[in-house]
Design a protein around this motif. Structure first.
Motif, PDB file in Angstrom:
ATOM      1  N   VAL A  56     -55.838  -8.572  13.381  1.00  0.00           N
ATOM      2  CA  VAL A  56     -56.917  -9.347  12.944  1.00  0.00           C
ATOM      3  C   VAL A  56     -57.170  -8.187  11.867  1.00  0.00           C
ATOM      4  O   VAL A  56     -57.760  -7.546  12.287  1.00  0.00           O
ATOM      5  CB  VAL A  56     -58.027  -8.776  14.340  1.00  0.00           C
ATOM      6  N   ASP A  57     -57.537  -9.285  10.999  1.00  0.00           N
ATOM      7  CA  ASP A  57     -58.226  -8.475   9.369  1.00  0.00           C
ATOM      8  C   ASP A  57     -59.062  -8.800   9.045  1.00  0.00           C
ATOM      9  O   ASP A  57     -59.127 -10.180   8.728  1.00  0.00           O
ATOM     10  CB  ASP A  57     -56.840  -8.282   7.914  1.00  0.00           C
ATOM     11  N   ASN A  58     -60.352  -7.855   9.557  1.00  0.00           N
ATOM     12  CA  ASN A  58     -61.929  -8.629   8.755  1.00  0.00           C
ATOM     13  C   ASN A  58     -62.439  -8.348   7.832  1.00  0.00           C
ATOM     14  O   ASN A  58     -63.224  -9.064   7.623  1.00  0.00           O
ATOM     15  CB  ASN A  58     -63.062  -8.424   9.997  1.00  0.00           C
ATOM     16  N   THR A  59     -61.203  -8.291   6.977  1.00  0.00           N
ATOM     17  CA  THR A  59     -61.095  -8.166   5.477  1.00  0.00           C
ATOM     18  C   THR A  59     -60.739  -8.842   4.949  1.00  0.00           C
ATOM     19  O   THR A  59     -61.595  -9.243   3.034  1.00  0.00           O
ATOM     20  CB  THR A  59     -61.449  -6.551   5.425  1.00  0.00           C
ATOM     21  N   ASN A  60     -59.875  -9.161   5.152  1.00  0.00           N
ATOM     22  CA  ASN A  60     -58.857 -10.265   4.550  1.00  0.00           C
ATOM     23  C   ASN A  60     -58.642  -9.509   3.218  1.00  0.00           C
ATOM     24  O   ASN A  60     -58.090 -10.728   2.606  1.00  0.00           O
ATOM     25  CB  ASN A  60     -59.847 -11.269   4.403  1.00  0.00           C
ATOM     26  N   ALA A  61     -57.690  -7.811   3.746  1.00  0.00           N
ATOM     27  CA  ALA A  61     -57.358  -7.600   2.278  1.00  0.00           C
ATOM     28  C   ALA A  61     -56.567  -6.854   2.368  1.00  0.00           C
ATOM     29  O   ALA A  61     -55.483  -6.372   1.999  1.00  0.00           O
ATOM     30  CB  ALA A  61     -58.945  -6.723   1.328  1.00  0.00           C
ATOM     31  N   TYR A  63     -54.530  -6.984   5.831  1.00  0.00           N
ATOM     32  CA  TYR A  63     -52.989  -7.586   6.202  1.00  0.00           C
ATOM     33  C   TYR A  63     -52.074  -8.004   5.023  1.00  0.00           C
ATOM     34  O   TYR A  63     -51.125  -7.592   5.120  1.00  0.00           O
ATOM     35  CB  TYR A  63     -53.275  -8.855   6.887  1.00  0.00           C
ATOM     36  N   PRO A  64     -53.004  -9.097   3.691  1.00  0.00           N
ATOM     37  CA  PRO A  64     -51.402  -9.324   3.337  1.00  0.00           C
ATOM     38  C   PRO A  64     -50.655  -7.404   2.293  1.00  0.00           C
ATOM     39  O   PRO A  64     -49.688  -8.655   1.726  1.00  0.00           O
ATOM     40  CB  PRO A  64     -52.322  -9.972   1.242  1.00  0.00           C
ATOM     41  N   PRO A  76     -50.841 -12.258  11.172  1.00  0.00           N
ATOM     42  CA  PRO A  76     -51.482 -12.686  10.931  1.00  0.00           C
ATOM     43  C   PRO A  76     -51.926 -12.991  12.713  1.00  0.00           C
ATOM     44  O   PRO A  76     -51.520 -13.856  12.874  1.00  0.00           O
ATOM     45  CB  PRO A  76     -52.190 -13.558  10.218  1.00  0.00           C
ATOM     46  N   ASP A  78     -54.588 -15.411  14.925  1.00  0.00           N
ATOM     47  CA  ASP A  78     -56.271 -16.009  14.883  1.00  0.00           C
ATOM     48  C   ASP A  78     -56.257 -15.762  16.678  1.00  0.00           C
ATOM     49  O   ASP A  78     -55.078 -16.162  17.674  1.00  0.00           O
ATOM     50  CB  ASP A  78     -55.846 -16.947  14.607  1.00  0.00           C
ATOM     51  N   SER A  98     -64.831  -4.699   9.691  1.00  0.00           N
ATOM     52  CA  SER A  98     -64.985  -5.464   7.833  1.00  0.00           C
ATOM     53  C   SER A  98     -65.461  -4.158   7.778  1.00  0.00           C
ATOM     54  O   SER A  98     -65.591  -4.291   6.049  1.00  0.00           O
ATOM     55  CB  SER A  98     -65.551  -6.703   7.991  1.00  0.00           C
TER      56      SER A  98
END
Length: 434
Positions: A56-61, A63-64, A76, A78, A98
């Protein structure tokens, strides 16, 4: 001499024909090989379960940029993570906040259905640390940061090379320490087990009045020496058989079960042609290199026999003197404590000098006959100067000759003493009789 030979023959065959001796002789080498090689073999053949970790990547940067391998993968996530764990879709999950870049020491919880694999925990921590550090550095407008980080990345490996050894010949320090400890403990076990066997045999025959009949045909000193020699030959027989079995296992069994790639790397390591920077399992390869080196195993067992014989003869003479002076095992326990103390001290010292096999204390204690067998065996795998074990062996065998003379004087008096619990003062008085 005929009587002495009969005594030796009786003591020897009475013990080697026992089922316990045969079973122990056959199974112990297998146990020793497994004990020495189990960590390496487990690392080679263990196949951990494949783990799927939800992120669960709240930074969106972050995980990829996470990279998995054959042992674990990242997906990923959700929805409700616990529900996916319960349904078996994932094995665990991690939540990345985040504001992770705002803290210098962030703590993230990795929720797992089963125990957390150490490699997964280490890899995940290392990857997230690297990603966050890179992002922090980017805030300082450093251009081409990924290329710069790759260019300066360094992975230093320390490979020990002994200056007095040919390349590929010396052992790593931790491995030589483990082998030395194993050999010391083996000597410790043999000295106590076979030494007490001499003492117990004398006490039993003394209680049965067998000694009174035997000494009418043979001198007491010959009887004592015959018992020591016969039981000592039993110990040597067991050690020689163990060496043969272990050499057979290391020559045929281990090479047959090792993968070709690992066996090739072991061969290259032994010849000194292996590129250490290209392997990650250096310790494992070093251990397997020793376990499959039949020449090294035979050499160790030859040294073991040399110090086992000397140490056994020295201590067996003392155990024989104690056995002749008492009527039962209970009375012997107090007197034999004086014999056991040096053996225990030698074992403790063998552990303490493992990190400094060439220290002054290690050298001197390996020359004192009461501690030299075990201390010297703990030092030999470290590659000490060859003159030291030979000098130690000469001192040990010379001390045995003196001890046999001293113990023999106690023995000739003690075997005829009944109903009295002697003390150390009495033993000294017996030894002074002419």
């Amino acid at each position: 001499m005929n009587n002495l030979g009969l005594i030796i023959q009786r003591e020897y065959f009475e013990r080697v024909r026992k089922k316990s001796f045969i079973v122990t002789t056959l199974l112990m080498p297998v146990f020793m090989i497994l004990l020495m090689g189990a960590p390496a073999l487990i690392m080679l053949f263990s196949t951990p379960d494949h783990n799927v970790i939800g992120v669960v990547d709240n930074t969106n940067a972050i995980y990829p940029r996470l990279q998995g391998n054959d042992l674990y993968e990242f997906v990923p996530l959700d929805g409700n993570p616990q529900t996916k764990v319960d349904e078996g879709e994932i094995d665990g999950y991690i939540i990345i906040p985040s504001d992770i870049e705002k803290s210098s020491n962030p703590v993230l919880n990795l929720y797992m259905k089963n125990a957390i694999p150490i490699e997964l925990q280490s890899s995940l921590s290392s990857q997230i640390n690297g990603i966050v550090e890179n992002d922090k550095l980017l805030t300082y407008n450093i251009q081409n940061l990924p290329e710069i980080m790759d260019a300066v990345k360094t992975n230093v490996k320390i490979n020990e090379v002994r200056l007095d050894k040919e390349e590929g010949e010396s052992l790593a320090s931790n491995l030589s320490f483990l082998i030395g400890m194993f050999m010391s403990f083996l000597l410790y076990m043999f000295l106590i087990m076979y030494g007490q066997m001499v003492m117990t045999s004398i006490i039993e025959e003394k209680n049965n009045r067998v000694l009174e009949l035997v000494v009418s045909s043979v001198k007491p000193n010959q009887l004592m020496f015959g018992k020591i020699t016969g039981i000592g030959l039993v110990a040597i027989t067991q050690i020689v058989l163990w060496g043969i079995i272990m050499a057979f296992i290391s020559t045929l069994f281990l090479p047959a079960i090792l993968p070709e790639e690992i066996l090739s790397q072991v061969t290259q390591m032994r010849s000194g042609t292996l590129d250490m920077g290209a392997v990650d399992n250096y310790e494992t390869l070093n251990a397997l290199s020793v376990l499959t080196n039949v020449g090294f195993i035979i050499q160790l067992f030859l040294w073991l026999i040399l110090f086992l014989v000397g140490g056994f003869l020295l201590y067996a003479a003392m155990f024989a003197a104690v056995g002749s002076a008492v009527d039962n095992i209970q009375d012997a326990s107090q007197l034999q404590s004086f014999i056991l103390i040096p053996i225990i001290i030698a074992l403790i010292v063998s552990v303490s000098i493992g990190n400094a096999p060439n220290s002054a204390m290690a050298v001197w204690l390996s020359m004192i006959p009461f501690t030299s067998p075990m201390v010297m065996m703990s030092r030999i795998p470290a590659g000490i100067d060859l003159w030291q074990p030979w000098v130690s062996a000469v001192i040990l065998y010379a001390s045995f000759a003196l001890m046999v003379w001293f113990a023999g004087k106690i023995y000739r008096i003690g075997i005829f003493m009944y109903g009295k619990k002697p003390n150390v003062k009495d033993l000294i008085k017996w030894a002074r009789y002419k």
